[in-house]
Design a protein around this motif. Structure first.
Motif, PDB file in Angstrom:
ATOM      1  N   ALA A  87      30.012  43.743  44.807  1.00 44.22           N
ATOM      2  CA  ALA A  87      31.419  43.406  45.230  1.00 44.22           C
ATOM      3  C   ALA A  87      32.346  44.627  45.686  1.00 44.22           C
ATOM      4  O   ALA A  87      32.275  45.667  45.025  1.00 44.22           O
ATOM      5  N   LEU A  88      33.140  44.330  46.649  1.00 44.36           N
ATOM      6  CA  LEU A  88      34.615  45.018  46.930  1.00 44.36           C
ATOM      7  C   LEU A  88      35.428  44.571  46.370  1.00 44.36           C
ATOM      8  O   LEU A  88      35.944  43.461  46.782  1.00 44.36           O
ATOM      9  N   LEU A  89      36.248  45.103  45.412  1.00 49.64           N
ATOM     10  CA  LEU A  89      37.168  44.531  44.869  1.00 49.64           C
ATOM     11  C   LEU A  89      38.559  45.450  44.849  1.00 49.64           C
ATOM     12  O   LEU A  89      38.439  46.670  44.723  1.00 49.64           O
ATOM     13  N   GLY A  90      39.511  44.655  45.134  1.00 49.93           N
ATOM     14  CA  GLY A  90      40.913  45.581  45.049  1.00 49.93           C
ATOM     15  C   GLY A  90      41.972  44.545  45.419  1.00 49.93           C
ATOM     16  O   GLY A  90      41.914  43.558  46.049  1.00 49.93           O
ATOM     17  N   PRO A  91      43.162  45.329  45.315  1.00 51.89           N
ATOM     18  CA  PRO A  91      44.324  44.421  45.605  1.00 51.89           C
ATOM     19  C   PRO A  91      44.451  44.296  47.403  1.00 51.89           C
ATOM     20  O   PRO A  91      43.856  45.096  47.906  1.00 51.89           O
ATOM     21  N   SER A  92      45.424  43.537  47.808  1.00 49.61           N
ATOM     22  CA  SER A  92      45.630  43.324  49.344  1.00 49.61           C
ATOM     23  C   SER A  92      46.158  44.860  49.734  1.00 49.61           C
ATOM     24  O   SER A  92      46.770  45.341  49.040  1.00 49.61           O
ATOM     25  N   GLY A  93      45.630  45.049  50.837  1.00 52.16           N
ATOM     26  CA  GLY A  93      45.636  46.155  51.594  1.00 52.16           C
ATOM     27  C   GLY A  93      45.006  47.433  50.993  1.00 52.16           C
ATOM     28  O   GLY A  93      45.104  48.713  51.775  1.00 52.16           O
ATOM     29  N   CYS A  94      43.923  47.236  50.248  1.00 52.97           N
ATOM     30  CA  CYS A  94      43.204  48.377  49.818  1.00 52.97           C
ATOM     31  C   CYS A  94      42.093  48.701  50.618  1.00 52.97           C
ATOM     32  O   CYS A  94      41.450  50.136  50.460  1.00 52.97           O
TER      33      CYS A  94
ATOM     34  N   ILE B  92      30.318  46.770  41.087  1.00 49.86           N
ATOM     35  CA  ILE B  92      31.641  46.469  41.838  1.00 49.86           C
ATOM     36  C   ILE B  92      32.144  47.984  42.146  1.00 49.86           C
ATOM     37  O   ILE B  92      31.979  48.798  41.276  1.00 49.86           O
ATOM     38  N   ALA B  93      32.664  47.888  43.380  1.00 50.18           N
ATOM     39  CA  ALA B  93      33.403  49.043  43.875  1.00 50.18           C
ATOM     40  C   ALA B  93      34.847  48.772  43.903  1.00 50.18           C
ATOM     41  O   ALA B  93      35.191  47.840  44.532  1.00 50.18           O
ATOM     42  N   VAL B  94      35.523  49.270  42.946  1.00 46.98           N
ATOM     43  CA  VAL B  94      37.136  49.157  42.911  1.00 46.98           C
ATOM     44  C   VAL B  94      37.682  50.024  44.062  1.00 46.98           C
ATOM     45  O   VAL B  94      37.451  51.102  43.824  1.00 46.98           O
ATOM     46  N   MET B  95      38.524  49.560  45.000  1.00 47.67           N
ATOM     47  CA  MET B  95      39.072  50.108  46.025  1.00 47.67           C
ATOM     48  C   MET B  95      40.783  50.220  45.685  1.00 47.67           C
ATOM     49  O   MET B  95      41.226  48.987  45.442  1.00 47.67           O
ATOM     50  N   GLY B  96      40.978  51.260  46.120  1.00 44.50           N
ATOM     51  CA  GLY B  96      42.736  51.397  46.188  1.00 44.50           C
ATOM     52  C   GLY B  96      43.188  52.311  46.995  1.00 44.50           C
ATOM     53  O   GLY B  96      42.529  53.424  47.293  1.00 44.50           O
TER      54      GLY B  96
ATOM     55  N   GLN C 295      37.790  53.741  44.038  1.00 41.59           N
ATOM     56  CA  GLN C 295      38.142  54.383  42.570  1.00 41.59           C
ATOM     57  C   GLN C 295      37.135  54.671  41.776  1.00 41.59           C
ATOM     58  O   GLN C 295      36.923  55.555  41.098  1.00 41.59           O
ATOM     59  N   GLN C 296      36.126  53.956  41.673  1.00 42.13           N
ATOM     60  CA  GLN C 296      35.155  53.637  41.018  1.00 42.13           C
ATOM     61  C   GLN C 296      33.926  52.782  41.256  1.00 42.13           C
ATOM     62  O   GLN C 296      34.387  51.631  41.814  1.00 42.13           O
ATOM     63  N   VAL C 297      32.858  52.918  41.173  1.00 43.99           N
ATOM     64  CA  VAL C 297      31.309  52.086  41.470  1.00 43.99           C
ATOM     65  C   VAL C 297      30.865  52.037  40.191  1.00 43.99           C
ATOM     66  O   VAL C 297      30.392  52.973  39.545  1.00 43.99           O
ATOM     67  N   ASP C 298      30.829  50.747  39.606  1.00 42.53           N
ATOM     68  CA  ASP C 298      30.107  50.682  38.168  1.00 42.53           C
ATOM     69  C   ASP C 298      29.597  49.187  38.068  1.00 42.53           C
ATOM     70  O   ASP C 298      29.988  48.247  38.789  1.00 42.53           O
TER      71      ASP C 298
ATOM     72  N   GLN D 290      34.766  48.696  30.143  1.00 42.69           N
ATOM     73  CA  GLN D 290      34.572  49.448  28.927  1.00 42.69           C
ATOM     74  C   GLN D 290      34.961  51.022  29.137  1.00 42.69           C
ATOM     75  O   GLN D 290      35.734  51.568  28.368  1.00 42.69           O
ATOM     76  N   ARG D 291      34.580  51.679  30.449  1.00 46.63           N
ATOM     77  CA  ARG D 291      34.841  52.976  30.759  1.00 46.63           C
ATOM     78  C   ARG D 291      35.734  53.101  31.992  1.00 46.63           C
ATOM     79  O   ARG D 291      34.804  53.623  33.015  1.00 46.63           O
ATOM     80  N   PRO D 292      36.767  52.756  32.116  1.00 44.88           N
ATOM     81  CA  PRO D 292      37.400  52.948  33.476  1.00 44.88           C
ATOM     82  C   PRO D 292      37.698  54.447  33.732  1.00 44.88           C
ATOM     83  O   PRO D 292      38.024  55.116  32.797  1.00 44.88           O
ATOM     84  N   ALA D 293      37.420  55.058  35.031  1.00 45.45           N
ATOM     85  CA  ALA D 293      37.459  56.319  35.410  1.00 45.45           C
ATOM     86  C   ALA D 293      38.944  56.794  35.644  1.00 45.45           C
ATOM     87  O   ALA D 293      38.931  57.907  35.625  1.00 45.45           O
ATOM     88  N   THR D 294      39.666  55.907  36.063  1.00 44.34           N
ATOM     89  CA  THR D 294      41.118  56.324  36.580  1.00 44.34           C
ATOM     90  C   THR D 294      42.063  55.177  35.898  1.00 44.34           C
ATOM     91  O   THR D 294      41.733  54.125  35.660  1.00 44.34           O
ATOM     92  N   ARG D 295      43.500  55.629  35.908  1.00 51.62           N
ATOM     93  CA  ARG D 295      44.495  54.792  35.395  1.00 51.62           C
ATOM     94  C   ARG D 295      44.415  53.799  36.399  1.00 51.62           C
ATOM     95  O   ARG D 295      44.768  52.249  35.836  1.00 51.62           O
ATOM     96  N   PHE D 296      44.109  53.688  37.565  1.00 44.82           N
ATOM     97  CA  PHE D 296      44.363  52.551  38.686  1.00 44.82           C
ATOM     98  C   PHE D 296      43.262  51.546  38.135  1.00 44.82           C
ATOM     99  O   PHE D 296      43.673  50.242  38.098  1.00 44.82           O
ATOM    100  N   VAL D 297      42.020  51.859  37.797  1.00 43.60           N
ATOM    101  CA  VAL D 297      40.908  51.101  37.457  1.00 43.60           C
ATOM    102  C   VAL D 297      41.444  50.335  36.104  1.00 43.60           C
ATOM    103  O   VAL D 297      41.095  49.217  36.237  1.00 43.60           O
ATOM    104  N   ALA D 298      41.885  51.140  35.166  1.00 42.53           N
ATOM    105  CA  ALA D 298      42.198  50.450  34.003  1.00 42.53           C
ATOM    106  C   ALA D 298      43.386  49.345  34.362  1.00 42.53           C
ATOM    107  O   ALA D 298      43.396  48.368  33.496  1.00 42.53           O
ATOM    108  N   ASP D 299      44.305  49.663  34.722  1.00 38.92           N
ATOM    109  CA  ASP D 299      45.519  48.727  35.369  1.00 38.92           C
ATOM    110  C   ASP D 299      44.873  47.571  36.014  1.00 38.92           C
ATOM    111  O   ASP D 299      45.187  46.363  35.701  1.00 38.92           O
TER     112      ASP D 299
END
Length: 349
Positions: free
Chosen positions: A37-44, A208-212, A217-220, A227-236
């Motif tokens: 999955a490629l996951l992220g907000p609009s415009g990422c 999942i690849a979280v994009m911003g 931002q992180q692939v996991d 449980q282990r977000p790598a950045t504040r963006f991912v945690a948010d």
């Protein structure tokens, strides 16, 4: 290609539209038979990346390889890749079976082979009884299955899905999440899905690849992302969390003169830092065992679980505590909160 080589390798892909940077040096590996999955907000940048893989967008720089072979040099129709559009793009004047057969007919396959493959895929998606109907005679979930059948009947090595469930209501969407996962295992095709819905990605994807802001931002795995977000963006972005902002300290984060305990996910940050604690990882304790204390300002009961919002002096947002069953405290009560340091994450602020 050895057994561990990725099916898709994306290397340093960048794409700008005027002053807007849609993709900024994106690199990713996607494995064979993976639900990615490629996951992220609009415009990422997630849809732009999907279109680059499909061939509808040319990157400014970088490479996209499929089993080690260059994809960027091939036009869309020559790639062993199929893109299922958000709108489904079904032909309204054609029956279900004709919609599914269309791509195979364009390829000039023998009629008997087309008939066999269409019948097989209709069985796979559970639409054999509706083969003669037209799209306007189907529900949203059924139309989604037709679009999926039309994509997989061509047996692509890679199936790209752009917000595939966004047009469905909540109940049907939940059913189709399970259905997509089942189908992906059954047909043995690598799925890459673009979504802004974290619940959708978490329930279906192997990784999942979280994009911003055009970057990965992180692939996991879903569990590790949560449980282990790598950045504040991912945690948010992933789930709900309590965040305490302060300064990195030995064993946690110094907030208002107190070290709140937690562990860094990678290298320990220095300077500004944030401690992230999920609401379900907090617990109500006696005052002597507490890390923070405050007053209950709201309670919510959802049947299976309840959430208590606690106003903590010096902390901007209410601290949330979630537990199975009914709330442990009433509005106005003073409560004391603790957590297991191993489940609290320290990130750069």
């Amino acid at each position: 290609m050895n057994a561990t080589s990725p099916l898709v390798s994306i290397r340093g892909v960048s794409r700008a539209f005027g002053d807007v940077v849609a993709l900024d040096d994106v690199s990713l590996d996607i494995q064979e038979n993976e639900f990615f999955a490629l996951l992220g907000p609009s415009g990422c940048g997630k849809t732009t990346l999907l279109r680059v893989i499909a061939g509808f967008e040319q990157p400014d720089s970088g490479a996209v390889l499929l089993s080690g072979d260059d994809l960027l040099g091939l036009p869309p129709h020559r790639r062993p890749v199929n893109l299922m559009f958000q709108s489904y793009a079904l032909f309204p004047h054609m029956s279900v079976e004709k919609n599914i057969a269309y791509g195979l007919e364009r390829e000039g396959l023998p009629k008997e082979e087309i008939r066999t493959r269409v019948a097989e895929v209709l069985t796979t998606v559970g639409l054999s009884d509706l083969a003669r109907r037209r799209p306007n005679q189907l529900s949203g979930g059924q139309r989604q299955r037709v679009a999926l059948a039309r994509a997989i009947v061509k047996r692509p090595r890679l199936l790209l899905l752009d917000e595939p469930l966004s047009a469905l209501d909540r109940k049907v969407r939940a059913e189709m999440q399970l259905e997509l996962k089942r189908l992906q295992h059954e047909v043995g095709i690598t799925f890459v899905v673009v979504t802004h819905d974290q619940e959708e990605a978490m329930s279906m994807a192997d990784r999942i690849a979280v994009m911003g802001s055009g970057r990965v931002q992180q692939v996991d795995s879903p569990i590790d992302l949560y449980q282990r977000p790598a950045t504040r963006f991912v945690a948010d972005f992933i789930g709900t969390s309590n965040q305490f902002t302060g300064t990195a300290a030995e064993g946690g984060v110094l907030v208002n003169g107190v070290v709140l305990p937690g562990q860094p996910t990678g290298g320990a940050p220095t300077g500004a830092a944030v401690l992230v604690v999920r609401p379900e990882d907090t617990r109500l304790v006696d005052e002597a065992s507490a890390y923070v204390s405050g007053t209950v300002v709201d309670t919510q009961f959802y049947g299976g679980v309840s959430t208590v919002a606690v106003e903590v002096p010096g902390h901007g947002a209410p601290v949330l505590h979630t537990r199975p069953g009914a709330p442990e405290a009433d509005r106005g009560a003073v409560v004391h909160i603790s957590w297991d340091a191993a489940k609290a994450v320290v990130l750069a602020g």
